[in-house]
Design a protein around this motif. Structure first.
Motif, PDB file in Angstrom:
ATOM      1  N   GLN A 113     -54.761  -3.138  44.700  1.00 51.38           N
ATOM      2  CA  GLN A 113     -53.859  -3.480  42.593  1.00 51.38           C
ATOM      3  C   GLN A 113     -53.867  -2.091  41.766  1.00 51.38           C
ATOM      4  O   GLN A 113     -52.546  -2.132  41.223  1.00 51.38           O
ATOM      5  CB  GLN A 113     -54.607  -3.948  41.692  1.00 51.38           C
ATOM      6  N   GLY A 114     -54.219  -1.265  42.823  1.00 53.93           N
ATOM      7  CA  GLY A 114     -53.746   0.120  42.935  1.00 53.93           C
ATOM      8  C   GLY A 114     -54.829   0.974  41.779  1.00 53.93           C
ATOM      9  O   GLY A 114     -54.810   1.706  41.022  1.00 53.93           O
ATOM     10  N   ARG A 115     -55.383  -0.623  41.470  1.00 51.93           N
ATOM     11  CA  ARG A 115     -57.172   0.499  40.881  1.00 51.93           C
ATOM     12  C   ARG A 115     -57.914   1.717  41.281  1.00 51.93           C
ATOM     13  O   ARG A 115     -58.096   1.321  42.414  1.00 51.93           O
ATOM     14  CB  ARG A 115     -58.335  -0.579  40.386  1.00 51.93           C
ATOM     15  N   THR A 116     -58.228   2.386  40.034  1.00 53.32           N
ATOM     16  CA  THR A 116     -58.736   3.357  40.807  1.00 53.32           C
ATOM     17  C   THR A 116     -60.230   3.251  40.560  1.00 53.32           C
ATOM     18  O   THR A 116     -60.428   1.981  39.805  1.00 53.32           O
ATOM     19  CB  THR A 116     -58.274   4.881  40.769  1.00 53.32           C
ATOM     20  N   SER A 117     -61.244   4.531  40.530  1.00 49.22           N
ATOM     21  CA  SER A 117     -62.869   4.706  40.027  1.00 49.22           C
ATOM     22  C   SER A 117     -62.604   4.357  38.777  1.00 49.22           C
ATOM     23  O   SER A 117     -63.721   4.020  38.232  1.00 49.22           O
ATOM     24  CB  SER A 117     -63.927   5.459  40.329  1.00 49.22           C
ATOM     25  N   ILE A 118     -61.736   4.986  38.271  1.00 50.31           N
ATOM     26  CA  ILE A 118     -61.890   5.718  36.770  1.00 50.31           C
ATOM     27  C   ILE A 118     -60.735   4.072  35.979  1.00 50.31           C
ATOM     28  O   ILE A 118     -59.782   3.851  36.311  1.00 50.31           O
ATOM     29  CB  ILE A 118     -61.538   6.430  36.009  1.00 50.31           C
ATOM     30  N   VAL A 120     -52.269   3.782  32.668  1.00 54.93           N
ATOM     31  CA  VAL A 120     -51.527   5.309  33.114  1.00 54.93           C
ATOM     32  C   VAL A 120     -51.980   4.658  34.710  1.00 54.93           C
ATOM     33  O   VAL A 120     -52.594   5.003  36.070  1.00 54.93           O
ATOM     34  CB  VAL A 120     -53.292   6.271  32.613  1.00 54.93           C
ATOM     35  N   VAL A 121     -50.650   4.945  35.429  1.00 56.86           N
ATOM     36  CA  VAL A 121     -50.445   4.724  36.333  1.00 56.86           C
ATOM     37  C   VAL A 121     -49.868   6.440  37.641  1.00 56.86           C
ATOM     38  O   VAL A 121     -48.791   6.490  37.332  1.00 56.86           O
ATOM     39  CB  VAL A 121     -49.362   3.832  37.029  1.00 56.86           C
ATOM     40  N   LEU A 122     -50.747   6.638  38.440  1.00 53.74           N
ATOM     41  CA  LEU A 122     -50.364   8.275  39.850  1.00 53.74           C
ATOM     42  C   LEU A 122     -48.948   7.683  40.265  1.00 53.74           C
ATOM     43  O   LEU A 122     -49.770   7.230  40.883  1.00 53.74           O
ATOM     44  CB  LEU A 122     -51.609   8.555  40.003  1.00 53.74           C
ATOM     45  N   ALA A 123     -48.393   7.476  40.511  1.00 56.50           N
ATOM     46  CA  ALA A 123     -47.222   7.115  41.271  1.00 56.50           C
ATOM     47  C   ALA A 123     -45.870   8.816  42.117  1.00 56.50           C
ATOM     48  O   ALA A 123     -45.150   8.567  41.861  1.00 56.50           O
ATOM     49  CB  ALA A 123     -46.028   6.255  40.922  1.00 56.50           C
ATOM     50  N   GLY A 162     -54.633   9.781  53.064  1.00 55.24           N
ATOM     51  CA  GLY A 162     -55.668  10.054  52.311  1.00 55.24           C
ATOM     52  C   GLY A 162     -54.824   9.900  50.757  1.00 55.24           C
ATOM     53  O   GLY A 162     -54.052  10.201  50.642  1.00 55.24           O
ATOM     54  N   GLY A 163     -55.578  10.120  50.485  1.00 57.19           N
ATOM     55  CA  GLY A 163     -55.186  10.078  48.290  1.00 57.19           C
ATOM     56  C   GLY A 163     -56.110   9.447  47.572  1.00 57.19           C
ATOM     57  O   GLY A 163     -57.449   9.185  48.489  1.00 57.19           O
ATOM     58  N   ILE A 164     -56.095   9.158  46.198  1.00 55.82           N
ATOM     59  CA  ILE A 164     -57.301   8.481  45.667  1.00 55.82           C
ATOM     60  C   ILE A 164     -56.951   7.260  45.735  1.00 55.82           C
ATOM     61  O   ILE A 164     -56.399   6.132  45.963  1.00 55.82           O
ATOM     62  CB  ILE A 164     -55.681   8.664  44.026  1.00 55.82           C
ATOM     63  N   LYS A 165     -59.067   6.568  46.649  1.00 57.47           N
ATOM     64  CA  LYS A 165     -59.074   5.508  46.619  1.00 57.47           C
ATOM     65  C   LYS A 165     -58.746   4.423  45.306  1.00 57.47           C
ATOM     66  O   LYS A 165     -59.026   4.383  44.349  1.00 57.47           O
ATOM     67  CB  LYS A 165     -60.694   5.651  47.047  1.00 57.47           C
ATOM     68  N   GLY A 185     -58.965   2.298  33.503  1.00 52.65           N
ATOM     69  CA  GLY A 185     -57.236   2.464  33.289  1.00 52.65           C
ATOM     70  C   GLY A 185     -56.293   3.701  33.544  1.00 52.65           C
ATOM     71  O   GLY A 185     -55.262   3.785  33.530  1.00 52.65           O
ATOM     72  N   LEU A 186     -57.015   3.979  34.988  1.00 52.83           N
ATOM     73  CA  LEU A 186     -56.394   4.857  35.712  1.00 52.83           C
ATOM     74  C   LEU A 186     -55.857   4.097  37.354  1.00 52.83           C
ATOM     75  O   LEU A 186     -56.707   3.023  37.911  1.00 52.83           O
ATOM     76  CB  LEU A 186     -57.418   6.236  35.911  1.00 52.83           C
ATOM     77  N   TYR A 187     -54.399   4.463  37.067  1.00 53.39           N
ATOM     78  CA  TYR A 187     -54.690   3.282  38.627  1.00 53.39           C
ATOM     79  C   TYR A 187     -54.048   4.194  39.835  1.00 53.39           C
ATOM     80  O   TYR A 187     -52.951   5.122  38.997  1.00 53.39           O
ATOM     81  CB  TYR A 187     -52.937   2.601  37.769  1.00 53.39           C
ATOM     82  N   ALA A 188     -53.454   3.783  40.964  1.00 55.38           N
ATOM     83  CA  ALA A 188     -52.464   4.992  42.045  1.00 55.38           C
ATOM     84  C   ALA A 188     -51.672   3.953  42.837  1.00 55.38           C
ATOM     85  O   ALA A 188     -52.575   3.039  43.467  1.00 55.38           O
ATOM     86  CB  ALA A 188     -53.875   6.082  42.762  1.00 55.38           C
ATOM     87  N   ILE A 189     -50.948   4.280  42.751  1.00 57.56           N
ATOM     88  CA  ILE A 189     -49.743   3.502  44.148  1.00 57.56           C
ATOM     89  C   ILE A 189     -49.193   4.254  44.567  1.00 57.56           C
ATOM     90  O   ILE A 189     -48.895   5.630  44.226  1.00 57.56           O
ATOM     91  CB  ILE A 189     -49.311   2.818  43.257  1.00 57.56           C
ATOM     92  N   GLY A 190     -48.566   4.172  45.970  1.00 55.23           N
ATOM     93  CA  GLY A 190     -47.561   4.869  46.277  1.00 55.23           C
ATOM     94  C   GLY A 190     -48.214   5.878  48.030  1.00 55.23           C
ATOM     95  O   GLY A 190     -49.643   5.417  47.300  1.00 55.23           O
TER      96      GLY A 190
END
Length: 527
Positions: A342-347, A184-187, A335-338, A349-354
């Motif tokens: 590779q866009g990997r977050t602390s959770i 799941v990617v948050l962009a 700032g934002g989701i750390k 299966g969850l990614y964030a880019i942009g």
């Protein structure tokens, strides 16, 4: 319930770059709040920074990025991106994305603030974002499904809350749908709309950052907001962006009687880093003095900047006079989701880019034209990471939708929220005003909203909620950072405190239903 291999929420440069580079055997869904072109990437005027000129070097680009970011940046990440930038530009160019060229067929390079060399690649003069987004949309392969007007309002975790396995979205007919995926990617872009003066698209309300925070992902650097120095200002309202490339071509900031305001303020004068230019203009506006951008030295302005010219004429600016009234407004959140690169977050299966993500590349203040570049860079990295692991992709199991608490409390009026954020948590900050804003925000029961079920809320209520969550986090972070750095300026702490603050990050992460300041756990990254 619908199942996919990869879900991408958003349709800017980062999202589309990722989608185009994923292997064709993956089943991919793009969900957008409105249509594909209603985002900040599409509005981007300036261009993409890359050291492609014969006399330029990625290391010089790195140095400029670090200086603009007040050395709060992750140096290794910055250098990795600047080294990759020429390859990314050439890849787009050779694939058929047309950039502006000189009479010899070479890339036509512009100058922007805080750059030491001409390295801004643009397309259609000031229509770079539109051209790049349209190119990427036209190239989307058949394994990509796009669902527009699907407002994602919640993330779905497994029963142990150890992995993100999907999202909930509200559809145009008012029904709710669940989408399940291994990735799941948050962009979703930034949050500029929480301020009354902004260059941002109306969709930029911080949705992805708020979604990640509610789910327990780590956020960082929320205090660092870049205020673009030059938004067109007519009849008491901002009407659109006047690109930094205009100053790069020779325009200067002046008072109504022609006094240049940046002389003696910074060695780069009108091309100083954005926070310095914004603070200078704001200083004059607080005294009731309107600042103009003097474009009289730029030949064929309408040909070089067709979008800006059209915008000005549309709002009654007499272009022959060569003066465009401007004010600063919110433009970008550093700032934002750390995440990692590779866009990997602390959770898992969850990614964030942009813009929704914080890779550490931008530091305390983004260098001009590095945003599209970062989206291209991290979008490519994430695609490569997922592609390598595609053989191991399996459908998420242990799908469990918990029963959440119903809460029907009041939310701030968006117009009042935007104005109070601009007045109290805006370009110039101090403890008295930040505390006033924090106390006002606290009246709306932030913690209860973080735990509440959202299924029954309308898109308008959801937008208000996400704006409220983001405003609270920015205000809390701005109160805690007792120094001035980059996009965060404290009138009561006007200097950088390198001894205590240069690399220190303020981390927000919900633990047991409460916000806490935590060290980011690298071992929690998805593997």
């Amino acid at each position: 319930m619908k199942q996919f291999d990869v879900i991408i929420i958003g349709s800017g440069i980062a999202a589309l770059q990722l989608a185009n580079k994923l292997t064709k055997d993956l089943n991919v869904m793009i969900l957008t709040k409105q249509n594909l072109t209603k985002g900040n990437s599409y509005l981007a005027q300036g261009g993409v920074a890359a050291a492609v000129a014969p006399g330029d070097d990625p290391y010089l680009h790195y140095l400029d990025t670090m200086e603009a970011g007040a050395h709060h940046n992750d140096a290794k990440a910055v250098l990795e991106m600047t080294r990759k930038a020429p390859e990314l530009i050439n890849g787009f160019w050779q694939s058929g994305c047309r950039f502006d060229e000189d009479e010899n067929g070479n890339l036509l390079l512009g100058m922007e603030g805080a750059h030491s060399e001409k390295r801004i690649v643009h397309s259609g003069g000031d229509e770079t974002g539109r051209h790049m987004v349209e190119f990427l949309i036209s190239d989307l392969p058949s394994n990509i499904t796009v669902e527009q007007s699907a407002f994602v309002y919640d993330l779905i975790l497994n029963q142990e809350k150890s992995q993100c396995i999907g999202v909930k979205a509200k559809l145009p007919d008012g029904t709710n749908e669940r989408y399940i995926a291994q990735h799941v990617v948050l962009a979703t872009g930034g949050c500029g709309q929480i301020f009354s003066f902004t260059s941002n698209a109306e969709t930029a309300t911080g949705d992805g950052i708020a979604l990640a925070y509610r789910a327990g992902a780590a956020l960082t650097d929320m205090e660092f907001i870049q205020f673009h120095p030059t938004l067109l200002y007519v009849d008491g309202r901002t009407r659109g962006l006047i690109s930094e490339a205009v100053r790069g071509e020779g325009a200067v900031l002046v008072t109504e009687d022609g006094k240049r305001i940046m002389q003696g303020i910074h060695p780069l004068e009108d091309l100083a880093p954005r926070h310095i230019v914004s603070q200078t203009i704001y200083d004059y506006s607080r005294r009731g003095i309107q600042i103009h951008l003097d474009i009289s030295s730029i030949k064929d302005f309408s040909a070089r900047f067709p979008t800006i010219s059209k915008l000005c004429i549309q709002h009654g600016i007499e272009m022959e006079k060569g003066l465009i009234p401007v004010v600063p407004g919110s433009h970008f959140i550093m700032g934002g989701i750390k995440t990692d690169l590779q866009g990997r977050t602390s959770i898992p299966g969850l990614y964030a880019i942009g813009e929704a993500a914080c890779t550490g590349i931008h530091g305390a203040n983004r260098l001009a034209s590095n945003s599209l570049l970062e989206g291209m860079f991290v979008g490519s990295n994430l695609a490569e990471w997922i592609n390598i692991r595609r053989a191991g992709i399996r459908k998420p199991d242990n799908i469990h939708i918990p029963v959440q608490n119903f809460y029907d409390g009041e939310l701030p009026d968006p117009a009042i929220l935007k104005q109070t954020m601009m007045d109290r948590t805006g370009i110039v900050r101090k403890k008295e005003m930040l505390s006033l804003q924090a106390d006002w925000l606290a009246k709306f029961n932030h913690d209860k909203w973080l735990e509440a079920a959202l299924d029954h809320l309308s898109p308008e209520q959801l937008t208000s909620l996400f704006m409220y969550i983001i405003a609270t986090l920015i205000t809390q972070s701005a109160l805690e950072r007792t120094e001035s750095r980059g996009g965060h300026y404290r009138e009561d702490f006007p200097y950088e405190d390198n001894a205590n603050w240069m690399k220190k990050q303020i981390i927000h992460q919900r633990k047991n239903g409460k916000d806490g300041k935590h060290e980011f756990n690298q071992t929690a990254l998805a593997t």
